[in-house]
Write an enzyme that holds these catalytic residues in place. Structure first.
Site, PDB file in Angstrom:
ATOM      1  N   GLU A  22       1.037  -1.379  -0.006  1.00  0.00           N
ATOM      2  CA  GLU A  22       0.311   0.218   0.201  1.00  0.00           C
ATOM      3  C   GLU A  22       0.988   1.312   0.126  1.00  0.00           C
ATOM      4  OE1 GLU A  22      -4.117  -0.160   1.911  1.00  0.00           O
ATOM      5  OE2 GLU A  22      -3.105   1.964   3.155  1.00  0.00           O
ATOM      6  N   PHE A  24       0.534   6.007  -0.680  1.00  0.00           N
ATOM      7  CA  PHE A  24      -0.148   7.279   0.027  1.00  0.00           C
ATOM      8  C   PHE A  24       0.429   7.762  -0.874  1.00  0.00           C
ATOM      9  CE2 PHE A  24       2.750   7.754   3.367  1.00  0.00           C
ATOM     10  CZ  PHE A  24       3.592   9.213   2.684  1.00  0.00           C
ATOM     11  N   PRO A  25      -0.545   8.779  -1.770  1.00  0.00           N
ATOM     12  CA  PRO A  25      -0.221   9.800  -2.689  1.00  0.00           C
ATOM     13  C   PRO A  25       1.059  11.065  -1.914  1.00  0.00           C
ATOM     14  CG  PRO A  25      -2.343   9.762  -2.376  1.00  0.00           C
ATOM     15  CD  PRO A  25      -1.649   9.040  -1.383  1.00  0.00           C
ATOM     16  N   THR A  53      -3.867   5.269  -1.567  1.00  0.00           N
ATOM     17  CA  THR A  53      -4.983   6.454  -0.547  1.00  0.00           C
ATOM     18  C   THR A  53      -5.796   6.564  -1.256  1.00  0.00           C
ATOM     19  OG1 THR A  53      -3.728   6.809   0.633  1.00  0.00           O
ATOM     20  CG2 THR A  53      -3.921   5.210   1.396  1.00  0.00           C
ATOM     21  N   GLY A 111     -14.031   6.319   5.463  1.00  0.00           N
ATOM     22  CA  GLY A 111     -13.282   7.620   5.552  1.00  0.00           C
ATOM     23  C   GLY A 111     -13.070   7.844   7.408  1.00  0.00           C
ATOM     24  N   ASP A 112     -11.914   9.134   6.875  1.00  0.00           N
ATOM     25  CA  ASP A 112     -11.673   9.884   8.086  1.00  0.00           C
ATOM     26  C   ASP A 112     -12.630  11.521   7.901  1.00  0.00           C
ATOM     27  OD1 ASP A 112     -10.179   7.630   9.654  1.00  0.00           O
ATOM     28  OD2 ASP A 112      -8.076   8.684   8.761  1.00  0.00           O
ATOM     29  N   ALA A 159     -16.593   3.005  17.146  1.00  0.00           N
ATOM     30  CA  ALA A 159     -18.123   1.919  17.093  1.00  0.00           C
ATOM     31  C   ALA A 159     -18.650   1.951  18.505  1.00  0.00           C
ATOM     32  CB  ALA A 159     -17.436   0.545  17.177  1.00  0.00           C
ATOM     33  N   ASP A 165     -19.605  -3.641  15.800  1.00  0.00           N
ATOM     34  CA  ASP A 165     -18.168  -3.729  14.925  1.00  0.00           C
ATOM     35  C   ASP A 165     -18.034  -4.435  13.732  1.00  0.00           C
ATOM     36  OD1 ASP A 165     -16.748  -1.105  13.602  1.00  0.00           O
ATOM     37  OD2 ASP A 165     -15.002  -2.727  13.738  1.00  0.00           O
ATOM     38  N   GLN A 183      -6.380  -2.255   9.611  1.00  0.00           N
ATOM     39  CA  GLN A 183      -6.139  -1.903   9.669  1.00  0.00           C
ATOM     40  C   GLN A 183      -5.313  -2.134  10.715  1.00  0.00           C
ATOM     41  OE1 GLN A 183      -7.454   1.002  13.549  1.00  0.00           O
ATOM     42  NE2 GLN A 183      -8.010   2.847  12.209  1.00  0.00           N
TER      43      GLN A 183
END
Length: 303
Positions: A22, A24-25, A53, A111-112, A159, A165, A183
């Site tokens: 993985e 991320f940009p 991501t 998403g956050d 949760a 959850d 995660q």
């Protein structure tokens, strides 16, 4: 173009453990250029897939699509897609661009919250949660996309309870998800119990552990603090005397990563491991070497 759900089934049937990577940009043009070089090298290690991501609040949406489009030419690529600041029309546009680029794999997330916002809020004309997003993709595209969703071995920090959850994860799978990627975590026993709990309530899809190597002590404490990750005492005790020695921390992170992955793979609960690279190379490659997933010396050119 290959759907991950099919590749994972094939690899599992063959009994061959696999890995995915993985990224991320990056925030700068130089960072983007470096990432292209890194992915060029790391895809030669034959990951089952790589993924990119979406960026907090969809802040890197265009760059994510551009990177995924480029990376799909090098390796099977999975694009993250979140509900944050995401109207349905925007999600449709992103999915159409993914399809046009030959991408068949989506990691669908709530998403956050956007930067500076404490609580997550539904965007007007958007999706209420990850279940909504999975349903939308299935209704709009049928089986074209393989859909992965996020799982939280310790329960999502928002949760109401661990049990609720788990039920929410089952809703995402029942809505059409093909695979679960977790995660980060550092307590393998907790992860193994969680997988069994998932199986006990009828979640049958592959569950892939998300492994984040410890590269620096500061980065480790920031990330685990942000995610409220439980840290086994043995890890705390091992890091405390070496926390100011960057090379020692990195070496311990590799050793721990190998031990964690071996324990998970030996338990037979997951067909592969998903490596959170943090756009770094050396530690990830050394862990993969230690697992026998890539040839010894593969990381010699890493930087």
């Amino acid at each position: 173009m290959v759907k991950m759900s099919e590749k994972v089934k094939e690899q599992s049937a063959a009994g061959k453990p696999w890995f995915s990577l993985e990224y991320f940009p990056p925030k700068t043009p130089a960072g983007v250029e470096n990432l292209h070089d890194r992915v060029e090298r790391m895809t030669k290690l034959n990951p089952l897939f790589i993924d990119v991501t979406w960026g907090a609040g969809g802040s890197t949406a265009d760059l994510t699509i551009d990177l995924c489009t480029a990376f799909q030419k090098k390796a099977e690529t999975q694009m993250h897609l979140t509900c944050t600041n995401m109207q349905i029309e925007r999600a449709y546009d992103a999915l159409e661009k993914a399809k046009a680029a030959g991408i068949q794999n989506i990691l669908a997330l709530r998403g956050d919250p956007p930067a500076g916002q404490e609580k997550w809020e539904v965007t007007e004309g958007g999706f209420a949660n990850g279940v909504d997003l999975v349903k939308y993709i299935r209704e709009k595209y049928g089986d074209y996309f393989s859909i992965a969703v996020a799982g939280y071995p310790e329960g999502h920090i928002e949760a109401e309870s661990y049990e609720k959850d788990l039920q929410y994860l089952k809703e995402k799978v029942d809505a059409g998800a093909d695979m679960v990627i977790t995660q980060l975590f550092y307590d393998v026993d907790l992860f193994l119990k969680w997988v069994q709990d998932c199986r006990d309530i009828g979640i049958k899809v592959p569950i892939i552990p998300g492994i984040m190597p410890i590269n620096t002590y500061g980065g480790f404490t920031r990330m685990t603090g942000f995610c409220k990750t439980k840290i086994p005492q043995a890890i705390t005790d091992a890091l405390e005397p070496i926390k100011d020695d960057e090379e020692a921390v990195k070496a311990y992170g590799v050793k721990l990563g190998i031990e964690m992955c071996k324990k998970i793979l030996d338990a037979g609960v997951s067909p592969g491991v998903h490596m959170y690279t943090l756009n770094l190379e050396k530690s990830v490659v050394k862990i993969l070497e230690g697992l026998g997933m890539v040839p010894a010396g593969s990381g010699d050119a890493a930087n």
